[in-house]
Motif scaffolding. Sequence first.
Motif, PDB file in Angstrom:
ATOM      1  N   GLN A   1     -11.509   4.188  27.533  1.00 18.88           N
ATOM      2  CA  GLN A   1     -12.657   3.478  27.579  1.00 18.88           C
ATOM      3  C   GLN A   1     -13.743   4.474  27.094  1.00 18.88           C
ATOM      4  OE1 GLN A   1     -11.826   0.538  26.839  1.00 18.88           O
ATOM      5  NE2 GLN A   1     -13.148  -0.493  28.253  1.00 18.88           N
ATOM      6  N   ASP A   2     -13.789   5.725  27.483  1.00 20.45           N
ATOM      7  CA  ASP A   2     -14.702   6.654  27.257  1.00 20.45           C
ATOM      8  C   ASP A   2     -14.977   7.064  25.644  1.00 20.45           C
ATOM      9  OD1 ASP A   2     -15.247   6.703  29.863  1.00 20.45           O
ATOM     10  OD2 ASP A   2     -13.952   8.547  30.280  1.00 20.45           O
ATOM     11  N   LEU A   3     -13.874   6.708  24.747  1.00 21.51           N
ATOM     12  CA  LEU A   3     -13.644   6.778  23.543  1.00 21.51           C
ATOM     13  C   LEU A   3     -14.322   5.808  22.721  1.00 21.51           C
ATOM     14  CD1 LEU A   3     -10.282   8.403  23.175  1.00 21.51           C
ATOM     15  CD2 LEU A   3     -12.543   9.653  23.316  1.00 21.51           C
ATOM     16  N   ILE A   4     -14.540   4.610  23.457  1.00 21.85           N
ATOM     17  CA  ILE A   4     -14.754   3.335  22.590  1.00 21.85           C
ATOM     18  C   ILE A   4     -16.307   2.960  22.498  1.00 21.85           C
ATOM     19  CG2 ILE A   4     -14.418   0.855  22.687  1.00 21.85           C
ATOM     20  CD1 ILE A   4     -12.024   2.564  22.378  1.00 21.85           C
ATOM     21  N   HIS A   5     -16.780   2.494  21.486  1.00 23.96           N
ATOM     22  CA  HIS A   5     -18.021   1.970  21.394  1.00 23.96           C
ATOM     23  C   HIS A   5     -18.702   1.048  22.597  1.00 23.96           C
ATOM     24  CE1 HIS A   5     -21.835   0.062  19.580  1.00 23.96           C
ATOM     25  NE2 HIS A   5     -21.668   0.876  18.565  1.00 23.96           N
ATOM     26  N   PRO A   6     -19.807   1.526  23.017  1.00 25.82           N
ATOM     27  CA  PRO A   6     -20.148   0.631  24.164  1.00 25.82           C
ATOM     28  C   PRO A   6     -20.331  -0.763  24.120  1.00 25.82           C
ATOM     29  CG  PRO A   6     -21.631   2.468  23.779  1.00 25.82           C
ATOM     30  CD  PRO A   6     -20.787   2.352  22.628  1.00 25.82           C
TER      31      PRO A   6
ATOM     32  N   THR B   1      -1.024 -10.206  34.157  1.00 22.06           N
ATOM     33  CA  THR B   1      -0.066 -10.955  33.804  1.00 22.06           C
ATOM     34  C   THR B   1       1.165 -10.219  33.136  1.00 22.06           C
ATOM     35  OG1 THR B   1      -1.213 -11.306  31.583  1.00 22.06           O
ATOM     36  CG2 THR B   1      -1.890 -12.593  33.548  1.00 22.06           C
ATOM     37  N   GLY B   2       0.933  -8.982  32.782  1.00 24.22           N
ATOM     38  CA  GLY B   2       1.883  -8.296  31.927  1.00 24.22           C
ATOM     39  C   GLY B   2       1.880  -8.666  30.648  1.00 24.22           C
ATOM     40  N   GLU B   3       1.022  -9.606  30.039  1.00 22.38           N
ATOM     41  CA  GLU B   3       1.216 -10.052  28.770  1.00 22.38           C
ATOM     42  C   GLU B   3       0.567  -9.017  27.770  1.00 22.38           C
ATOM     43  OE1 GLU B   3       2.811 -12.671  27.426  1.00 22.38           O
ATOM     44  OE2 GLU B   3       3.463 -13.274  29.258  1.00 22.38           O
ATOM     45  N   PRO B   4       1.156  -8.527  26.821  1.00 24.58           N
ATOM     46  CA  PRO B   4       0.509  -7.765  25.970  1.00 24.58           C
ATOM     47  C   PRO B   4      -0.574  -8.373  25.198  1.00 24.58           C
ATOM     48  CG  PRO B   4       2.556  -8.240  24.957  1.00 24.58           C
ATOM     49  CD  PRO B   4       2.323  -9.020  26.334  1.00 24.58           C
ATOM     50  N   TYR B   5      -1.462  -7.585  24.629  1.00 22.39           N
ATOM     51  CA  TYR B   5      -2.696  -8.472  23.751  1.00 22.39           C
ATOM     52  C   TYR B   5      -2.942  -7.299  22.506  1.00 22.39           C
ATOM     53  CZ  TYR B   5      -5.659  -4.630  26.047  1.00 22.39           C
ATOM     54  OH  TYR B   5      -6.320  -3.478  26.557  1.00 22.39           O
ATOM     55  N   PHE B   6      -3.604  -7.879  21.946  1.00 19.59           N
ATOM     56  CA  PHE B   6      -4.292  -7.355  20.522  1.00 19.59           C
ATOM     57  C   PHE B   6      -5.684  -7.372  20.526  1.00 19.59           C
ATOM     58  CE2 PHE B   6      -6.108  -8.096  16.364  1.00 19.59           C
ATOM     59  CZ  PHE B   6      -5.714  -7.102  15.588  1.00 19.59           C
ATOM     60  N   ILE B   7      -6.212  -6.293  20.251  1.00 23.63           N
ATOM     61  CA  ILE B   7      -7.922  -6.112  19.937  1.00 23.63           C
ATOM     62  C   ILE B   7      -8.153  -5.160  19.145  1.00 23.63           C
ATOM     63  CG2 ILE B   7      -7.967  -4.116  21.695  1.00 23.63           C
ATOM     64  CD1 ILE B   7     -10.683  -5.718  22.995  1.00 23.63           C
ATOM     65  N   GLN B   8      -9.166  -5.531  18.232  1.00 24.13           N
ATOM     66  CA  GLN B   8     -10.057  -4.751  17.345  1.00 24.13           C
ATOM     67  C   GLN B   8     -11.232  -3.962  17.964  1.00 24.13           C
ATOM     68  OE1 GLN B   8     -10.951  -6.926  13.869  1.00 24.13           O
ATOM     69  NE2 GLN B   8      -8.687  -6.993  13.084  1.00 24.13           N
ATOM     70  N   LYS B   9     -11.279  -2.642  17.787  1.00 27.14           N
ATOM     71  CA  LYS B   9     -12.603  -1.942  18.475  1.00 27.14           C
ATOM     72  C   LYS B   9     -12.841  -0.876  17.661  1.00 27.14           C
ATOM     73  CE  LYS B   9      -9.486  -0.194  22.025  1.00 27.14           C
ATOM     74  NZ  LYS B   9      -9.282  -0.006  23.501  1.00 27.14           N
ATOM     75  N   ARG B  10     -14.152  -0.323  18.086  1.00 28.51           N
ATOM     76  CA  ARG B  10     -14.508   1.213  17.201  1.00 28.51           C
ATOM     77  C   ARG B  10     -14.112   2.132  18.259  1.00 28.51           C
ATOM     78  NH1 ARG B  10     -19.938  -1.855  16.395  1.00 28.51           N
ATOM     79  NH2 ARG B  10     -19.243  -2.803  18.066  1.00 28.51           N
ATOM     80  N   ILE B  11     -13.733   3.362  17.582  1.00 32.80           N
ATOM     81  CA  ILE B  11     -13.618   4.402  18.361  1.00 32.80           C
ATOM     82  C   ILE B  11     -14.582   5.501  18.162  1.00 32.80           C
ATOM     83  CG2 ILE B  11     -11.816   6.562  18.510  1.00 32.80           C
ATOM     84  CD1 ILE B  11      -9.694   4.633  18.579  1.00 32.80           C
ATOM     85  N   CYS B  12     -15.189   6.346  18.821  1.00 38.24           N
ATOM     86  CA  CYS B  12     -16.070   7.329  18.289  1.00 38.24           C
ATOM     87  C   CYS B  12     -15.407   8.853  18.259  1.00 38.24           C
ATOM     88  CB  CYS B  12     -17.269   7.473  19.640  1.00 38.24           C
ATOM     89  SG  CYS B  12     -18.501   8.968  19.361  1.00 38.24           S
ATOM     90  N   ARG B  13     -15.802   9.471  16.893  1.00 42.65           N
ATOM     91  CA  ARG B  13     -15.297  10.531  16.957  1.00 42.65           C
ATOM     92  C   ARG B  13     -16.285  11.679  17.226  1.00 42.65           C
ATOM     93  NH1 ARG B  13     -11.109  10.550  13.018  1.00 42.65           N
ATOM     94  NH2 ARG B  13     -11.956  12.470  11.772  1.00 42.65           N
TER      95      ARG B  13
ATOM     96  N   TRP C   1     -13.002   1.745  12.661  1.00 46.45           N
ATOM     97  CA  TRP C   1     -12.450   0.516  13.393  1.00 46.45           C
ATOM     98  C   TRP C   1     -10.874   0.937  13.457  1.00 46.45           C
ATOM     99  CZ3 TRP C   1     -14.404  -3.873  15.166  1.00 46.45           C
ATOM    100  CH2 TRP C   1     -15.574  -4.186  15.386  1.00 46.45           C
ATOM    101  N   VAL C   2     -10.411   0.289  14.365  1.00 44.50           N
ATOM    102  CA  VAL C   2      -8.996   0.405  14.690  1.00 44.50           C
ATOM    103  C   VAL C   2      -8.375  -0.870  15.393  1.00 44.50           C
ATOM    104  CG1 VAL C   2      -8.933   2.899  15.163  1.00 44.50           C
ATOM    105  CG2 VAL C   2      -9.144   1.381  16.978  1.00 44.50           C
ATOM    106  N   ASN C   3      -7.331  -1.230  14.931  1.00 43.81           N
ATOM    107  CA  ASN C   3      -6.280  -2.283  15.695  1.00 43.81           C
ATOM    108  C   ASN C   3      -5.653  -1.732  16.921  1.00 43.81           C
ATOM    109  OD1 ASN C   3      -6.931  -4.436  14.025  1.00 43.81           O
ATOM    110  ND2 ASN C   3      -5.375  -4.212  12.734  1.00 43.81           N
ATOM    111  N   ASN C   4      -5.668  -2.329  17.889  1.00 50.09           N
ATOM    112  CA  ASN C   4      -5.118  -1.885  19.110  1.00 50.09           C
ATOM    113  C   ASN C   4      -3.972  -2.909  19.807  1.00 50.09           C
ATOM    114  OD1 ASN C   4      -6.551   0.763  20.653  1.00 50.09           O
ATOM    115  ND2 ASN C   4      -7.756  -0.380  19.321  1.00 50.09           N
ATOM    116  N   HIS C   5      -2.583  -2.523  19.496  1.00 55.85           N
ATOM    117  CA  HIS C   5      -1.743  -3.321  20.196  1.00 55.85           C
ATOM    118  C   HIS C   5      -1.397  -2.853  21.685  1.00 55.85           C
ATOM    119  CE1 HIS C   5      -0.925  -5.757  16.391  1.00 55.85           C
ATOM    120  NE2 HIS C   5      -1.349  -4.618  15.800  1.00 55.85           N
TER     121      HIS C   5
END
Length: 900
Positions: free
Chosen positions: A491-496, A512-524, A531-535
């Motif tokens: 979470q420390d690498l993610i856009h606020p 729930t144990g259910e996997p999820y998909f999310i798009q978010k931004r990573i700070c370099r 922008w990255v896809n996260n599975h």
Amino acid sequence: MVRDPICMACGVEEEVRGASSELDEHHVLELVAAGAPLTRILEAVCRLTENDIPDSVCCIALHDDSRSIMHDAVVPSLPELGIALEGQSAIDGNGACGSACARGQAVVVADIETDPLTSGLKSMLLLLGLRACWSKPMLSPSTGRVMGCFAVYFRTAPAVPTEQEMQRRDVLLRWAAIAIERWQVERALRESEEHLRYTVELSPQIPWTAEPDGSISSVSARWVEFTGYSREEALSEGWLAALHPDDHARIAKAWADSTARGEPVDVQYRLHSAADGYRWVRARAYPRRDAAGRIVRWYGVLEDIHEHKLSEDALRQEKERLRLLTDGLPVLIGYLDRDLIYRFANRAYQDWFGLPAEDIVGRHLVEVIGQDAFHARLRMLKEALSGRAVRLEGFLPHQDGHLRHNDTQYLPDIGEDGEVRGIYVLVVDTSVRRHAEEKLRQSEARLTTIFNQASVGIAQTDTQGRLLLVNGRYCEITGRGADDLIGRRTQDLIHPDDRPRGEEKLAGLLKTGEPYFIQKRICRPDGSWLWVNNHVSITRGPDGRPREIITVVQDITEQKEAEQRQYLLSREVDHRAKNMLAVVQAMLRLTRADSRESFIEAVEGRIGALARAHTALAASRWTSVDLGELARDELAAFQQSGGTRIELNGPAVGLDADATQAIAMTLHELGTNATKYGALSAPGGSVLLSWSRNTADGALLMTWREQGGPGVVAPTRTGFGSIVIRQTVGHQLDGSVELDWLPDGLQCRITIPAGHLSRVSRRETAGRPASAIGEGQAVVRSCRILVVEDDALIAMEVVQLVREMGHEVIGPAASLEAAANHLESGPVDAAILDVKVRDELIFPIADQMAERSIPVLFATGHGRDVLPPRFSNALSVRKPFAKADFVESLQGLLRRVRQR
């Protein structure tokens, strides 16, 4: 001697003053019986009372029981008293009159100065010289309510009347009460009639009446204003002349049937409007019957429903377009109103649940998806009804009896007033993806082997989100080394702005144990964002508790940037498409024809002209189109049907987008007219189209000259084609059009301002005839032609055209798999291939045909630039295609079959 009742009422005849009270009362009765004005009757009663009681002042005031006040007081001998009593409250304690009205019985005030009943009026009464008073209420003969008060004032005090003196007034007061009640009834009737008249005149509806047999007996002034027909023209059956001719027979029969049966009528039809032609109206009529049940009169109204009717038609067409658009999509699309009742469900929706549309539309959501799925979605549905777009993954029952995983979106339909009108439902079947994710969790060992070689970033964290293991690609994406990453919280690498949603998803995963998909931004480290896809999925220990979290990260920065560019491009395409649709819509509405076939022919020709212009513009990327090339394309269709020479002569001239469309339509209309009525309608006729640039202002000068056709006579009315030419050139391009109907043929001169022109690098077209384009030779033998097209309507049209030319159709195939099966199942001479079928390119099938030397014709909505270089010599036809263009392309395909 016969006494004049009017003189008696006025009290001006001396002999009236000396007459007996009985005779005077008789004359008051005559006034009441004769219907004399109320004021004259009341004045007569007052005068008679003053004659009978010396030194008295008689007063009669009317009583308004709704406001409890006295008004319109009649005091012949002391008008000032009447003025003072106007508007006084008729309540107990407010003088003798007010108290008598309030109590409903006689009231005596022996001395005004000392009696407390007159405290509010004392000063005024004493000022008028009045010292005593007695009053009686005047009661309605029919209802007994107080209608006014009768009072006798004295100038000396004390003064107390005897019971006999008060009773002697009762006969006069009863007659006065009758006169007052009659006056009140007449006034109420007048007010009612006036109210009814204003109500009818101000109503937007048009009232009318008819006799029992249905013949019109009256119409209102609104009928005359609306239709422009007089009242006399509407009577009997004359109103039928104001109906639209197409509605005349239907409405006449409906009215005749209703009057024959004596049943109410409710119909809609088009009525002549003096303002704007014909307008849709709704006519309703009901019969009034007598005690025996016989119809004595028909009462009806007309209501203007033109805008509502047009809106209904537009809505119906819009729904049909929506159905056609959504039925071809592999996504479940539905619409729920605020009560969660289905109002729309596309074909995929019906197929998923195995229900026809009529078994879904009109039913509640819970009836369709079941109790379990409904309650699982209830919270999301409430959020959508509050105005928030929501998305969830879950299970829905399928017609095969199993639960299938899906991705559901609920999008609120918010009106202009900010209120949520309903919910759009989008459901994507993710069961395949779900199955793949399950397989992925079962293949943890294999994942370890390929971990470091994966082209996507992979990270393993504990349940708190601290990184335990990362691969090389994850380091590249984050811009940090593995040593720097291990131990950090992801979470420390993610856009606020993306953190709250990520934390919420993580909490759901742990619960729930259910996997999820999310798009978010990573700070370099350099401050940039990717922008990255996260599975994200979870592994569990032997005890079933969450143990580790696996995150697969894919850099989609370029994709996001491309999506933004694509969004801007789609807006531009949408703008141009809507403009084109608006032109086609106007063309459909404005085209007039004597038959369905001629209408189709006219519209198809005009749409074809637009399509050819659009194709030319697309090829030039909407910059400039050469006039000569455009003219050859547009006039080629008329060369074969006319059977004569069409000659083009002029320099290279570039046209902008507006001018290209306008001139394409103009040439089409001129060619159509020449083919039907002019030089191209008979052998030997010819057309010369020439153009040049004005050396003074650079304007384009075009001349269309017909010769050798039948004799020309100037038309008596302006046809739609002439209107199109004048409007497109004059209105759209600020140009000018001159039409000369010369004896040997039409001559049309067109001027286009230089602002719509540009230079082109193409060669000049001088002297090249249009007849060199589009001529082919028929193929004799019948061929087996494979048709691959996933759009049902286009497939139907292609099949029909191929069969009309005498050839056998294989298919049509709607997928690559079906096309391959047809190719293996029997001989194929040629193929017509849609470039993209169900989101798959057709080129693998085209390669198989190339290996077997089977010629193909590609059908595409794009240009030839979508074809790979290996198919540079293949034939193609562009959608939407006119029948003539398709036939010509098909003939070229069949020539290649014959040359094999």
